[in-house]
Design a protein around this motif. Structure first.
Motif, PDB file in Angstrom:
ATOM      1  N   LYS A 271      15.659   1.886  21.940  1.00 30.88           N
ATOM      2  CA  LYS A 271      14.382   2.183  22.575  1.00 30.88           C
ATOM      3  C   LYS A 271      13.381   2.736  21.544  1.00 30.88           C
ATOM      4  CE  LYS A 271      12.418   4.774  26.450  1.00 30.88           C
ATOM      5  NZ  LYS A 271      12.701   5.710  27.555  1.00 30.88           N
ATOM      6  N   GLY A 272      13.866   3.628  20.692  1.00 29.28           N
ATOM      7  CA  GLY A 272      12.984   4.198  19.675  1.00 29.28           C
ATOM      8  C   GLY A 272      12.495   3.161  18.678  1.00 29.28           C
ATOM      9  N   LEU A 273      13.419   2.276  18.261  1.00 24.94           N
ATOM     10  CA  LEU A 273      13.032   1.231  17.301  1.00 24.94           C
ATOM     11  C   LEU A 273      12.035   0.253  17.912  1.00 24.94           C
ATOM     12  CD1 LEU A 273      16.493   0.530  15.629  1.00 24.94           C
ATOM     13  CD2 LEU A 273      14.506   1.659  14.593  1.00 24.94           C
ATOM     14  N   LEU A 274      12.212  -0.083  19.201  1.00 25.02           N
ATOM     15  CA  LEU A 274      11.259  -0.968  19.864  1.00 25.02           C
ATOM     16  C   LEU A 274       9.868  -0.326  19.937  1.00 25.02           C
ATOM     17  CD1 LEU A 274      13.246  -2.533  22.858  1.00 25.02           C
ATOM     18  CD2 LEU A 274      12.217  -3.746  20.937  1.00 25.02           C
ATOM     19  N   GLN A 275       9.825   0.955  20.278  1.00 26.76           N
ATOM     20  CA  GLN A 275       8.533   1.640  20.344  1.00 26.76           C
ATOM     21  C   GLN A 275       7.862   1.688  18.973  1.00 26.76           C
ATOM     22  OE1 GLN A 275       9.960   5.300  22.054  1.00 26.76           O
ATOM     23  NE2 GLN A 275       9.225   4.768  24.121  1.00 26.76           N
ATOM     24  N   LEU A 276       8.688   1.915  17.942  1.00 26.52           N
ATOM     25  CA  LEU A 276       8.143   1.974  16.575  1.00 26.52           C
ATOM     26  C   LEU A 276       7.627   0.610  16.136  1.00 26.52           C
ATOM     27  CD1 LEU A 276       7.714   3.712  14.039  1.00 26.52           C
ATOM     28  CD2 LEU A 276      10.013   3.069  13.309  1.00 26.52           C
ATOM     29  N   ALA A 277       8.394  -0.443  16.426  1.00 25.02           N
ATOM     30  CA  ALA A 277       7.969  -1.796  16.041  1.00 25.02           C
ATOM     31  C   ALA A 277       6.739  -2.218  16.825  1.00 25.02           C
ATOM     32  CB  ALA A 277       9.110  -2.778  16.279  1.00 25.02           C
ATOM     33  N   HIS A 278       6.649  -1.852  18.083  1.00 26.78           N
ATOM     34  CA  HIS A 278       5.513  -2.251  18.922  1.00 26.78           C
ATOM     35  C   HIS A 278       4.230  -1.563  18.468  1.00 26.78           C
ATOM     36  CE1 HIS A 278       3.515  -3.835  22.430  1.00 26.78           C
ATOM     37  NE2 HIS A 278       3.146  -2.589  22.814  1.00 26.78           N
ATOM     38  N   ARG A 279       4.384  -0.374  17.870  1.00 26.98           N
ATOM     39  CA  ARG A 279       3.207   0.345  17.392  1.00 26.98           C
ATOM     40  C   ARG A 279       2.561  -0.409  16.231  1.00 26.98           C
ATOM     41  NH1 ARG A 279       4.521   6.193  15.479  1.00 26.98           N
ATOM     42  NH2 ARG A 279       5.326   6.238  17.608  1.00 26.98           N
ATOM     43  N   ASP A 280       3.389  -1.007  15.376  1.00 28.38           N
ATOM     44  CA  ASP A 280       2.844  -1.743  14.222  1.00 28.38           C
ATOM     45  C   ASP A 280       2.377  -3.139  14.632  1.00 28.38           C
ATOM     46  OD1 ASP A 280       3.444   0.452  12.683  1.00 28.38           O
ATOM     47  OD2 ASP A 280       5.452  -0.304  12.163  1.00 28.38           O
TER      48      ASP A 280
END
Length: 535
Positions: free
Chosen positions: A346-355
């Motif tokens: 979940k954290g990695l998806l949120q981080l990737a979606h931010r970029d």
């Protein structure tokens, strides 16, 4: 006296007793004294103790007198201490012996001079005194006989039967007759005791409120049945006389077990029966056993039936408890193994979606949330969190949950509507109540695989905040509905059977209520009630 018992003869015993009277200075010309006498209260108590013996003896005397022998006799019954408890016989001779001071309550002992009663008790065997065997002159016109009667084991003398008559009617056979009467008395008392025990057991057996009892003869004809058996087997019939003297085949639920005993000699122990009575399923345990006479003939068949419905329900609760224990052990390990990877993804998806915006980001996040909810259910089951009760606005909690479900309903073509008539304050653990609403909505959504409608209504009813969730989905059968809160019971291919069990558990801790109505093919309505708290 010709009889000889051991080393001393009857004649020697009598002579020794008469010599003792002379040594004591007794005057044989006087009436014998009876210093030992029971007071009226003690006499009444002894007669009550021996009342059965007195009753049987009086019956014997009436038969003897009615035989037409014509002999003037009197028969007395004494206790083990030689006290006279009853006199019966010819009225003329009874009057005579009363003039001699002999009556109820007097005691025979060595102080009176030799008597058949005292010698019988002392030497523990039948005894007779005839004519001059008596010490006192006035008794020498009498013939007296005494025979002991014993306890059931034959070891203890309980008292004596004595016969007194005029010397002209003396005959050795009278002692034999008296011994026969004593033997008959013992047998009659033994039979009475057995009958009393059987009647008591029978009464206890038939009067029990917890076991149905049906007794038939050797051919299967009903002899007795108690009220409990009628209530268990024939609740619509309140008159057991309708079945007495009728064949057991008229009660088909149990007849084959009786027939097995009658036809094959097969006892039935612990047979479980399941019957529907009044729309409810009841479980019974049945025992059917034969009773044979001494010749081996079947004379009775006794069946006992007990309701074990509550025991079955308790067993079901215990099985569910075992499932919960197992689920709790599994839950802890699953939660630790799955929750950490979910958090990482979940954290990695949120981080990737931010970029860089990702396709289907919302769907992926929604599915992760759903997976997280499932893990949360296991956590609640395996390691319940400490509840924190606060005053909360129920409408606010419901709105939060509905917002979480918006994406899911949109993706599954489900329309969700809400009517907030009246929101109230409840005392609750906010997270647990959210879990209740989430689980119910998730079930409603899963019941609408091809889309549909969910309506939520919030109002107040009789001191409860009432929340009603209604869907027009697939609905449930009565069987599924009856087991909906059982752990691991699910009809869904990917379900875990924990959701409604957790809802039920949370509502119990909040003193809430739940009512579910469902019909297969038409939908389901779940009504939740939570106690309102005054501000």
């Amino acid at each position: 006296m010709e009889n000889q018992y051991g080393e001393i003869t009857d004649r020697e015993i009598i002579q020794d007793a008469k010599q003792q009277c002379k040594d004591k200075g007794m005057n044989p010309a006087f009436l014998p004294s009876h210093p030992d006498r029971l007071d009226p209260e003690t006499l009444a108590a002894r007669r009550e103790k021996y009342k059965d013996y007195i009753e049987v003896t009086q019956t014997f005397v009436r038969k003897f007198l009615s035989s037409g022998s014509g002999n003037p006799v009197i028969i007395t019954l004494t206790d083990e201490d030689g006290y006279v408890l009853d006199l019966a016989g010819d009225p003329a001779i009874i009057e005579t012996v009363r003039e001699l001071g002999i009556g109820e309550g007097i005691g025979y002992s060595e102080h009176n001079g030799p008597s058949s009663v005292h010698l019988c008790l002392r030497h523990k065997r039948p005894f007779r005194l005839v004519g001059e065997d008596h010490y006192h002159h006035i008794l020498q016109r009498m013939a007296c006989y005494s025979a002991p009667f014993r306890s059931e084991d034959g070891l203890r003398i309980l008292g004596t039967l004595s016969l007194m008559t005029d010397i002209e009617y003396e005959h050795p056979h009278l002692l034999a007759l008296l011994c026969t009467m004593a033997d008959s008395l013992e047998r009659e008392m033994f039979t009475r005791k057995q009958n009393t025990q059987l009647q008591t057991l029978n009464q206890v057996l038939m009067d029990t409120k917890y076991h149905g009892v049906i007794i038939t003869d050797g051919r299967g004809r009903i002899l007795k049945m108690n009220d409990c058996s009628l209530r268990l087997l024939c609740p619509d019939d309140g008159d057991r006389s309708n079945y007495v003297n009728r064949p057991i085949s008229e009660i088909p639920a149990i007849s084959r077990y009786y027939e097995g005993v009658i036809n094959q000699g097969e006892s039935c122990i612990g047979a479980e029966l399941t019957m529907e009575l009044g729309g409810d399923i009841h479980h019974y345990m049945l025992d059917v056993q034969p009773v044979y006479d001494r010749e081996g003939n079947l004379i009775r068949v006794i069946g006992t039936l007990r309701d074990i419905t509550e025991m079955k329900r308790t067993e079901e609760v215990l099985r569910n408890t075992e499932k919960l224990v197992f689920a709790g052990q599994v839950a802890v390990s699953i939660a630790h193994e799955v929750r950490n990877p979910l958090t990482t993804v979940k954290g990695l998806l949120q981080l990737a979606h931010r970029d860089t915006p990702l396709r289907h980001y919302d769907l992926m996040m929604s599915e992760l949330e759903r997976a997280n909810l499932i893990v949360g259910e296991f956590m609640i089951l395996g390691k319940p969190q400490a509840t924190v009760f606060k005053l909360e606005d129920c409408g606010g909690i419901l709105e939060e949950v509905l917002q979480l479900f918006e994406i899911q309903t949109d993706l599954n073509d489900i329309e969700i509507t809400c009517t907030l008539e009246q929101s109230a304050t409840i005392r609750c653990d906010r997270n647990q109540i959210k879990q209740v609403f989430l689980n119910i909505l998730k079930n409603a959504m899963e019941a609408l695989p091809y889309g549909g409608h969910i309506h939520v209504r919030l109002d107040v009813w009789e001191g409860y905040q009432r929340i009603t969730f209604t869907d027009n989905g697939t609905g449930m059968t009565e069987e599924v509905l009856s087991r909906i809160v059982e752990p691991f019971h699910t009809t869904k291919p990917e379900g875990n059977g924990l959701g409604m069990m957790i809802v039920h558990r949370i509502l119990e801790s909040h003193h809430g209520t739940m009512n579910i109505q469902s019909e297969a093919g038409k939908g389901t309505s779940v009504e939740i009630g939570l106690p309102i708290q005054d501000m």
